[in-house]
Scaffold this motif. Structure first.
Motif, PDB file in Angstrom:
ATOM      1  N   THR A 140       0.843  -1.202   0.000  1.00  0.00           N
ATOM      2  CA  THR A 140       0.000   0.000   0.000  1.00  0.00           C
ATOM      3  C   THR A 140       0.873   1.245   0.000  1.00  0.00           C
ATOM      4  OG1 THR A 140      -1.868  -1.062   1.076  1.00  0.00           O
ATOM      5  CG2 THR A 140      -1.672   1.321   1.364  1.00  0.00           C
ATOM      6  N   PHE A 141       1.843   1.280   0.887  1.00  0.00           N
ATOM      7  CA  PHE A 141       2.751   2.422   0.995  1.00  0.00           C
ATOM      8  C   PHE A 141       3.419   2.681  -0.359  1.00  0.00           C
ATOM      9  CE2 PHE A 141       6.769   4.482   1.912  1.00  0.00           C
ATOM     10  CZ  PHE A 141       6.501   5.335   2.972  1.00  0.00           C
ATOM     11  N   PHE A 142       3.967   1.633  -0.950  1.00  0.00           N
ATOM     12  CA  PHE A 142       4.686   1.770  -2.213  1.00  0.00           C
ATOM     13  C   PHE A 142       3.749   2.234  -3.325  1.00  0.00           C
ATOM     14  CE2 PHE A 142       6.987   0.123  -5.986  1.00  0.00           C
ATOM     15  CZ  PHE A 142       8.167   0.834  -5.807  1.00  0.00           C
ATOM     16  N   HIS A 143       2.548   1.690  -3.369  1.00  0.00           N
ATOM     17  CA  HIS A 143       1.567   2.096  -4.389  1.00  0.00           C
ATOM     18  C   HIS A 143       1.249   3.593  -4.256  1.00  0.00           C
ATOM     19  CE1 HIS A 143      -1.913   2.003  -7.035  1.00  0.00           C
ATOM     20  NE2 HIS A 143      -2.591   2.605  -6.070  1.00  0.00           N
ATOM     21  N   GLY A 165      -7.016  -9.224  10.618  1.00  0.00           N
ATOM     22  CA  GLY A 165      -5.630  -9.570  10.345  1.00  0.00           C
ATOM     23  C   GLY A 165      -4.984  -8.809   9.211  1.00  0.00           C
ATOM     24  N   ASP A 166      -5.750  -7.965   8.516  1.00  0.00           N
ATOM     25  CA  ASP A 166      -5.209  -7.177   7.400  1.00  0.00           C
ATOM     26  C   ASP A 166      -4.812  -5.782   7.873  1.00  0.00           C
ATOM     27  OD1 ASP A 166      -5.597  -9.174   5.507  1.00  0.00           O
ATOM     28  OD2 ASP A 166      -7.627  -8.479   5.025  1.00  0.00           O
ATOM     29  N   VAL A 167      -3.617  -5.369   7.498  1.00  0.00           N
ATOM     30  CA  VAL A 167      -3.156  -4.008   7.781  1.00  0.00           C
ATOM     31  C   VAL A 167      -3.753  -3.113   6.698  1.00  0.00           C
ATOM     32  CG1 VAL A 167      -1.159  -2.511   8.008  1.00  0.00           C
ATOM     33  CG2 VAL A 167      -1.037  -4.873   8.830  1.00  0.00           C
ATOM     34  N   LEU A 168      -4.733  -2.285   7.084  1.00  0.00           N
ATOM     35  CA  LEU A 168      -5.475  -1.490   6.115  1.00  0.00           C
ATOM     36  C   LEU A 168      -5.038  -0.034   6.043  1.00  0.00           C
ATOM     37  CD1 LEU A 168      -9.085  -2.845   6.759  1.00  0.00           C
ATOM     38  CD2 LEU A 168      -7.451  -3.538   4.987  1.00  0.00           C
ATOM     39  N   ALA A 169      -4.418   0.468   7.120  1.00  0.00           N
ATOM     40  CA  ALA A 169      -4.070   1.885   7.149  1.00  0.00           C
ATOM     41  C   ALA A 169      -3.023   2.130   8.227  1.00  0.00           C
ATOM     42  CB  ALA A 169      -5.319   2.722   7.426  1.00  0.00           C
ATOM     43  N   SER A 170      -2.430   3.318   8.141  1.00  0.00           N
ATOM     44  CA  SER A 170      -1.405   3.664   9.112  1.00  0.00           C
ATOM     45  C   SER A 170      -1.283   5.185   9.213  1.00  0.00           C
ATOM     46  CB  SER A 170      -0.057   3.072   8.686  1.00  0.00           C
ATOM     47  OG  SER A 170       0.973   3.435   9.579  1.00  0.00           O
ATOM     48  N   TYR A 171      -0.735   5.638  10.327  1.00  0.00           N
ATOM     49  CA  TYR A 171      -0.360   7.052  10.460  1.00  0.00           C
ATOM     50  C   TYR A 171       0.840   7.165  11.371  1.00  0.00           C
ATOM     51  CZ  TYR A 171      -2.238   7.978  15.212  1.00  0.00           C
ATOM     52  OH  TYR A 171      -2.458   7.990  16.571  1.00  0.00           O
ATOM     53  N   LEU A 226       3.863  21.893  18.403  1.00  0.00           N
ATOM     54  CA  LEU A 226       3.182  21.593  17.144  1.00  0.00           C
ATOM     55  C   LEU A 226       3.600  20.216  16.642  1.00  0.00           C
ATOM     56  CD1 LEU A 226       3.794  24.930  15.225  1.00  0.00           C
ATOM     57  CD2 LEU A 226       1.612  24.131  16.112  1.00  0.00           C
ATOM     58  N   CYS A 227       2.633  19.394  16.308  1.00  0.00           N
ATOM     59  CA  CYS A 227       2.967  18.088  15.729  1.00  0.00           C
ATOM     60  C   CYS A 227       2.491  18.020  14.293  1.00  0.00           C
ATOM     61  CB  CYS A 227       2.374  16.947  16.552  1.00  0.00           C
ATOM     62  SG  CYS A 227       0.589  16.786  16.471  1.00  0.00           S
ATOM     63  N   ASN A 228       2.965  17.011  13.622  1.00  0.00           N
ATOM     64  CA  ASN A 228       2.626  16.738  12.238  1.00  0.00           C
ATOM     65  C   ASN A 228       2.263  15.260  12.137  1.00  0.00           C
ATOM     66  OD1 ASN A 228       4.066  15.610   9.494  1.00  0.00           O
ATOM     67  ND2 ASN A 228       2.946  17.507   9.171  1.00  0.00           N
ATOM     68  N   CYS A 229       1.319  14.943  11.290  1.00  0.00           N
ATOM     69  CA  CYS A 229       0.931  13.549  11.073  1.00  0.00           C
ATOM     70  C   CYS A 229       0.825  13.290   9.580  1.00  0.00           C
ATOM     71  CB  CYS A 229      -0.426  13.251  11.706  1.00  0.00           C
ATOM     72  SG  CYS A 229      -0.431  13.291  13.494  1.00  0.00           S
ATOM     73  N   GLY A 230       0.990  12.032   9.217  1.00  0.00           N
ATOM     74  CA  GLY A 230       0.742  11.582   7.861  1.00  0.00           C
ATOM     75  C   GLY A 230      -0.099  10.322   7.933  1.00  0.00           C
ATOM     76  N   TYR A 231      -1.044  10.193   7.016  1.00  0.00           N
ATOM     77  CA  TYR A 231      -1.990   9.076   7.035  1.00  0.00           C
ATOM     78  C   TYR A 231      -2.001   8.398   5.672  1.00  0.00           C
ATOM     79  CZ  TYR A 231      -3.713  12.155  10.736  1.00  0.00           C
ATOM     80  OH  TYR A 231      -3.809  12.969  11.831  1.00  0.00           O
ATOM     81  N   MET A 232      -2.079   7.074   5.677  1.00  0.00           N
ATOM     82  CA  MET A 232      -2.250   6.308   4.450  1.00  0.00           C
ATOM     83  C   MET A 232      -3.297   5.231   4.687  1.00  0.00           C
ATOM     84  SD  MET A 232       1.464   5.566   2.780  1.00  0.00           S
ATOM     85  CE  MET A 232       2.564   6.864   2.240  1.00  0.00           C
ATOM     86  N   VAL A 233      -4.187   5.087   3.723  1.00  0.00           N
ATOM     87  CA  VAL A 233      -5.233   4.057   3.783  1.00  0.00           C
ATOM     88  C   VAL A 233      -5.146   3.246   2.489  1.00  0.00           C
ATOM     89  CG1 VAL A 233      -7.720   3.623   3.933  1.00  0.00           C
ATOM     90  CG2 VAL A 233      -6.710   5.548   5.191  1.00  0.00           C
ATOM     91  N   SER A 234      -5.210   1.929   2.620  1.00  0.00           N
ATOM     92  CA  SER A 234      -5.149   1.081   1.428  1.00  0.00           C
ATOM     93  C   SER A 234      -6.348   1.361   0.524  1.00  0.00           C
ATOM     94  CB  SER A 234      -5.116  -0.399   1.811  1.00  0.00           C
ATOM     95  OG  SER A 234      -6.353  -0.797   2.350  1.00  0.00           O
ATOM     96  N   GLU A 235      -6.135   1.154  -0.751  1.00  0.00           N
ATOM     97  CA  GLU A 235      -7.177   1.437  -1.733  1.00  0.00           C
ATOM     98  C   GLU A 235      -8.456   0.655  -1.431  1.00  0.00           C
ATOM     99  OE1 GLU A 235      -7.498   1.515  -6.555  1.00  0.00           O
ATOM    100  OE2 GLU A 235      -5.528   1.727  -5.629  1.00  0.00           O
ATOM    101  N   LYS A 236      -8.315  -0.599  -0.997  1.00  0.00           N
ATOM    102  CA  LYS A 236      -9.501  -1.429  -0.751  1.00  0.00           C
ATOM    103  C   LYS A 236     -10.279  -1.002   0.494  1.00  0.00           C
ATOM    104  CE  LYS A 236      -7.187  -5.129   1.824  1.00  0.00           C
ATOM    105  NZ  LYS A 236      -6.880  -6.545   1.856  1.00  0.00           N
ATOM    106  N   ALA A 237      -9.673  -0.162   1.336  1.00  0.00           N
ATOM    107  CA  ALA A 237     -10.334   0.246   2.575  1.00  0.00           C
ATOM    108  C   ALA A 237     -10.817   1.697   2.553  1.00  0.00           C
ATOM    109  CB  ALA A 237      -9.383   0.040   3.756  1.00  0.00           C
TER     110      ALA A 237
END
Length: 164
Positions: A16-19, A56-62, A75-86
């Motif tokens: 997901t990250f690479f995509h 059991g599926d890793v669907l997203a992360s931040y 001040l903080c910063n965040c980044g979020y990624m969600v898999s396409e299927k989710a």
């Protein structure tokens, strides 16, 4: 379930990250980075990195990290990624709410997103519904794979209700 990310979680999330970085539509990351470089960037450098797991599926992360240091360390910063299927299931909303709670627990008072690509309309709308404001526009800050040079937004939210 949201929990801290492990190296094995990142390896499972890597496709997901690479995509996402290959698409060059939302993140200003080197699209050719290796798994190890991605792990360092996403999991080692930040204060904490979390994962959303379902069945059991890793669907997203931040990740959450300081946006600045010294007098601006609050001040903080965040980044979020969600898999396409989710996508479209409210996972990014859950992660953002979780990150705001974690931010306060870590002593942060505000959250800033430094470069939200203007064409990522779903993210912009979501962040606005969660109380973030566009505080600046950076013209032509992102070279989008499909649209060429597009603007990016700096988005901000004060988190601490006790101090202003």
């Amino acid at each position: 379930m949201i929990r801290e990310m492990t190296k094995a979680d990142f390896e499972a999330f890597w496709p997901t990250f690479f995509h996402i970085i290959q698409a060059q539509e939302t993140y200003a990351f080197d699209p050719n980075m290796t798994l190890e470089e991605g792990y360092q960037l996403w999991c080692t450098l930040p204060d904490k990195t979390f994962v959303f797991v379902e069945s059991g599926d890793v669907l997203a992360s931040y990740y959450i990290k300081p946006n600045a240091s010294g007098p601006s360390r609050h001040l903080c910063n965040c980044g979020y990624m969600v898999s396409e299927k989710a996508r479209g299931q409210g996972i990014a909303r859950k992660l953002c709410k979780h990150s705001q709670t974690v931010a306060l627990e870590l002593g942060y008072k505000a959250m800033q997103f430094n470069s939200v690509v203007s064409t990522n309309e779903a993210a912009v709308k979501l962040w606005e519904t969660l109380g973030f404001s566009i505080i600046d526009t950076i013209p032509n800050a992102y070279k989008h794979a499909r649209f060429g040079y597009v603007d990016s937004y700096v988005m901000y939210k004060w988190l601490d209700t006790e101090v202003r």
